[in-house]
Write a protein that holds these residues in place. Sequence first.
Motif, PDB file in Angstrom:
ATOM      1  N   SER A 110      30.175  45.692 -10.296  1.00 38.55           N
ATOM      2  CA  SER A 110      31.016  45.154  -9.228  1.00 38.55           C
ATOM      3  C   SER A 110      30.434  45.287  -7.830  1.00 38.55           C
ATOM      4  O   SER A 110      30.973  44.722  -6.894  1.00 38.55           O
ATOM      5  CB  SER A 110      32.382  45.855  -9.248  1.00 38.55           C
ATOM      6  OG  SER A 110      32.220  47.225  -8.908  1.00 38.55           O
ATOM      7  N   GLY A 111      29.377  46.054  -7.634  1.00 36.32           N
ATOM      8  CA  GLY A 111      28.853  46.239  -6.288  1.00 36.32           C
ATOM      9  C   GLY A 111      29.768  47.057  -5.408  1.00 36.32           C
ATOM     10  O   GLY A 111      29.806  46.872  -4.195  1.00 36.32           O
ATOM     11  N   GLU A 112      30.524  47.979  -6.010  1.00 40.10           N
ATOM     12  CA  GLU A 112      31.432  48.856  -5.270  1.00 40.10           C
ATOM     13  C   GLU A 112      31.145  50.303  -5.633  1.00 40.10           C
ATOM     14  O   GLU A 112      30.734  50.607  -6.749  1.00 40.10           O
ATOM     15  CB  GLU A 112      32.889  48.548  -5.622  1.00 40.10           C
ATOM     16  CG  GLU A 112      33.324  47.162  -5.283  1.00 40.10           C
ATOM     17  CD  GLU A 112      34.732  46.852  -5.791  1.00 40.10           C
ATOM     18  OE1 GLU A 112      35.355  47.716  -6.441  1.00 40.10           O
ATOM     19  OE2 GLU A 112      35.189  45.735  -5.544  1.00 40.10           O
ATOM     20  N   ARG A 113      31.379  51.186  -4.677  1.00 45.19           N
ATOM     21  CA  ARG A 113      31.321  52.618  -4.953  1.00 45.19           C
ATOM     22  C   ARG A 113      32.274  53.340  -4.006  1.00 45.19           C
ATOM     23  O   ARG A 113      32.624  52.821  -2.943  1.00 45.19           O
ATOM     24  CB  ARG A 113      29.905  53.167  -4.847  1.00 45.19           C
ATOM     25  CG  ARG A 113      29.360  53.244  -3.438  1.00 45.19           C
ATOM     26  CD  ARG A 113      27.956  53.789  -3.423  1.00 45.19           C
ATOM     27  NE  ARG A 113      27.457  53.867  -2.059  1.00 45.19           N
ATOM     28  CZ  ARG A 113      26.201  54.114  -1.752  1.00 45.19           C
ATOM     29  NH1 ARG A 113      25.311  54.303  -2.715  1.00 45.19           N
ATOM     30  NH2 ARG A 113      25.828  54.178  -0.493  1.00 45.19           N
ATOM     31  N   ALA A 114      32.681  54.517  -4.439  1.00 47.43           N
ATOM     32  CA  ALA A 114      33.598  55.308  -3.621  1.00 47.43           C
ATOM     33  C   ALA A 114      33.234  56.778  -3.730  1.00 47.43           C
ATOM     34  O   ALA A 114      32.809  57.247  -4.787  1.00 47.43           O
ATOM     35  CB  ALA A 114      35.039  55.110  -4.085  1.00 47.43           C
ATOM     36  N   THR A 115      33.409  57.473  -2.632  1.00 48.90           N
ATOM     37  CA  THR A 115      33.280  58.924  -2.614  1.00 48.90           C
ATOM     38  C   THR A 115      34.665  59.475  -2.329  1.00 48.90           C
ATOM     39  O   THR A 115      35.278  59.137  -1.313  1.00 48.90           O
ATOM     40  CB  THR A 115      32.283  59.380  -1.532  1.00 48.90           C
ATOM     41  OG1 THR A 115      31.036  58.766  -1.792  1.00 48.90           O
ATOM     42  CG2 THR A 115      32.141  60.894  -1.543  1.00 48.90           C
ATOM     43  N   LEU A 116      35.167  60.278  -3.243  1.00 50.84           N
ATOM     44  CA  LEU A 116      36.507  60.857  -3.150  1.00 50.84           C
ATOM     45  C   LEU A 116      36.369  62.356  -2.970  1.00 50.84           C
ATOM     46  O   LEU A 116      35.677  63.018  -3.752  1.00 50.84           O
ATOM     47  CB  LEU A 116      37.284  60.543  -4.431  1.00 50.84           C
ATOM     48  CG  LEU A 116      38.712  61.045  -4.553  1.00 50.84           C
ATOM     49  CD1 LEU A 116      39.609  60.365  -3.528  1.00 50.84           C
ATOM     50  CD2 LEU A 116      39.233  60.780  -5.960  1.00 50.84           C
ATOM     51  N   THR A 117      36.976  62.886  -1.913  1.00 52.21           N
ATOM     52  CA  THR A 117      37.001  64.326  -1.682  1.00 52.21           C
ATOM     53  C   THR A 117      38.389  64.804  -2.065  1.00 52.21           C
ATOM     54  O   THR A 117      39.384  64.379  -1.468  1.00 52.21           O
ATOM     55  CB  THR A 117      36.693  64.658  -0.213  1.00 52.21           C
ATOM     56  OG1 THR A 117      35.433  64.069   0.124  1.00 52.21           O
ATOM     57  CG2 THR A 117      36.625  66.154   0.001  1.00 52.21           C
ATOM     58  N   VAL A 118      38.453  65.660  -3.085  1.00 50.65           N
ATOM     59  CA  VAL A 118      39.724  66.078  -3.670  1.00 50.65           C
ATOM     60  C   VAL A 118      40.059  67.498  -3.241  1.00 50.65           C
ATOM     61  O   VAL A 118      39.274  68.422  -3.455  1.00 50.65           O
ATOM     62  CB  VAL A 118      39.666  66.000  -5.213  1.00 50.65           C
ATOM     63  CG1 VAL A 118      40.991  66.431  -5.819  1.00 50.65           C
ATOM     64  CG2 VAL A 118      39.304  64.590  -5.658  1.00 50.65           C
ATOM     65  N   GLY A 119      41.233  67.650  -2.636  1.00 53.88           N
ATOM     66  CA  GLY A 119      41.772  68.965  -2.297  1.00 53.88           C
ATOM     67  C   GLY A 119      43.043  69.211  -3.087  1.00 53.88           C
ATOM     68  O   GLY A 119      43.481  68.356  -3.859  1.00 53.88           O
TER      69      GLY A 119
END
Length: 148
Positions: A110-119
């Motif tokens: 898909s040409g997408e990426r995400a960085t998720l910071t989880v607290g």
Amino acid sequence: MHTPGPELERLGPLVGRWRSQGRTVSTGTEPSIEISGTDTYEWLDGGFFLVHHVDVQLDGERYRAIELIGGYDPVRETYTARSYDSHGETSTMTLRVGAGGEWTFVGVDSGERATLTVGERSMAAVWERSADGVRWQPWMDMTFSRES
């Protein structure tokens, strides 16, 4: 009888209902769009897959999706995430859970990426898009507050 492996426990911090809000990044051709709603994560019976329900408003239009996260690959140390949405779209991403609370989702095609910071009580996600897989552009910034 099958039992989930310990690697699935790493997905546990997502479980619960989250208030989500954010916006897409304005580009020369696309205006910024407000996003607000809820994201809910729950274990599918058996504990092998995490079910993610998305129910948000995108610039006043309702958008819903369901995503299944699981299928751990021990060689790549990644999970598979497949989503299906109310606009008829599907996507597959890989997910890597970092030791420091940073999670990385990368679209398979898909040409997408995400960085998720989880607290414990909050999360933040930075989404990017790329037409060539080399040059990435900001796409969406989201924050999440745990409701339950």
